[in-house]
Design a protein around this motif. Structure first.
Motif, PDB file in Angstrom:
ATOM      1  N   GLU A 130       0.835  -1.211   0.000  1.00 24.05           N
ATOM      2  CA  GLU A 130       0.000   0.000   0.000  1.00 24.05           C
ATOM      3  C   GLU A 130       0.866   1.256   0.000  1.00 24.05           C
ATOM      4  OE1 GLU A 130      -2.679  -0.588   3.286  1.00 24.05           O
ATOM      5  OE2 GLU A 130      -3.701  -2.226   2.247  1.00 24.05           O
ATOM      6  N   SER A 148       0.941   4.217  -3.030  1.00 26.08           N
ATOM      7  CA  SER A 148       0.730   5.652  -2.827  1.00 26.08           C
ATOM      8  C   SER A 148       2.002   6.477  -3.069  1.00 26.08           C
ATOM      9  CB  SER A 148       0.191   5.909  -1.415  1.00 26.08           C
ATOM     10  OG  SER A 148       1.120   5.480  -0.449  1.00 26.08           O
ATOM     11  N   ASP A 149       3.118   5.824  -3.365  1.00 25.40           N
ATOM     12  CA  ASP A 149       4.381   6.519  -3.614  1.00 25.40           C
ATOM     13  C   ASP A 149       4.391   7.048  -5.052  1.00 25.40           C
ATOM     14  OD1 ASP A 149       7.056   7.280  -4.097  1.00 25.40           O
ATOM     15  OD2 ASP A 149       7.838   5.698  -2.808  1.00 25.40           O
ATOM     16  N   GLU A 150       4.541   8.361  -5.196  1.00 32.63           N
ATOM     17  CA  GLU A 150       4.537   8.980  -6.530  1.00 32.63           C
ATOM     18  C   GLU A 150       5.656   8.467  -7.427  1.00 32.63           C
ATOM     19  OE1 GLU A 150       4.230  13.228  -6.495  1.00 32.63           O
ATOM     20  OE2 GLU A 150       2.691  13.184  -4.937  1.00 32.63           O
TER      21      GLU A 150
END
Length: 147
Positions: free
Chosen positions: A27, A31-33
């Protein structure tokens, strides 16, 4: 785990706990760009989680040299001790460590580095796709096509 939990039940609890930990790491990667542009990221992370769980048998969170050796032997790619040490270093981004974590593993698999282990696992995935395509009896051959 309490002392009444033994054998397969204890292993199931251990694996469930491990899956929860790895899912939370997945997760964070989702969510890490930095990984936003990775194609099919959720599917890849799920596949990597399953592969990692297969070889982190004791749920210590790291795969050691013997775990890596078992992984490669199961894939039919036995390596020498020196080759294993080099692979461990590649997974960890050049650091000389005795183990690698799930985060190290994901960083290698999703990153630009072409580590030997990454290549082996990619080819293993491709060969499984090839196996799935050729299901059923072989195509009929004419007499002239026979050896």
């Amino acid at each position: 785990m309490d002392s009444s939990t033994q054998g397969g039940k204890a292993f199931g609890i251990l694996k469930s706990h491990q899956e929860d930990k790895l899912k939370s790491i997945n997760e964070a990667f989702l969510s890490d760009e930095q990984y936003a542009e990775v194609e099919d990221l959720p599917e890849k992370l799920d596949m990597f989680k399953k592969k990692y769980m297969e070889f982190d048998l004791n749920d210590k969170g790291d795969i050691d040299m013997m775990g890596l050796k078992r992984m490669l032997e199961k894939l039919g790619v036995a390596k020498t001790h020196m080759e294993l040490k080099k692979m461990m270093s590649e997974v960890c981004g050049g650091a000389s460590k005795e183990t690698f974590s799930y985060v190290d593993f994901l960083t290698m698999m999703l990153g630009e580095r072409n580590a030997i282990l990454k290549l082996i696992l990619m080819f293993e995935g491709m060969s499984k796709q090839e196996e799935r395509r050729h299901v059923g009896p072989p195509a009929a051959k004419t007499f002239s096509e026979l050896p």
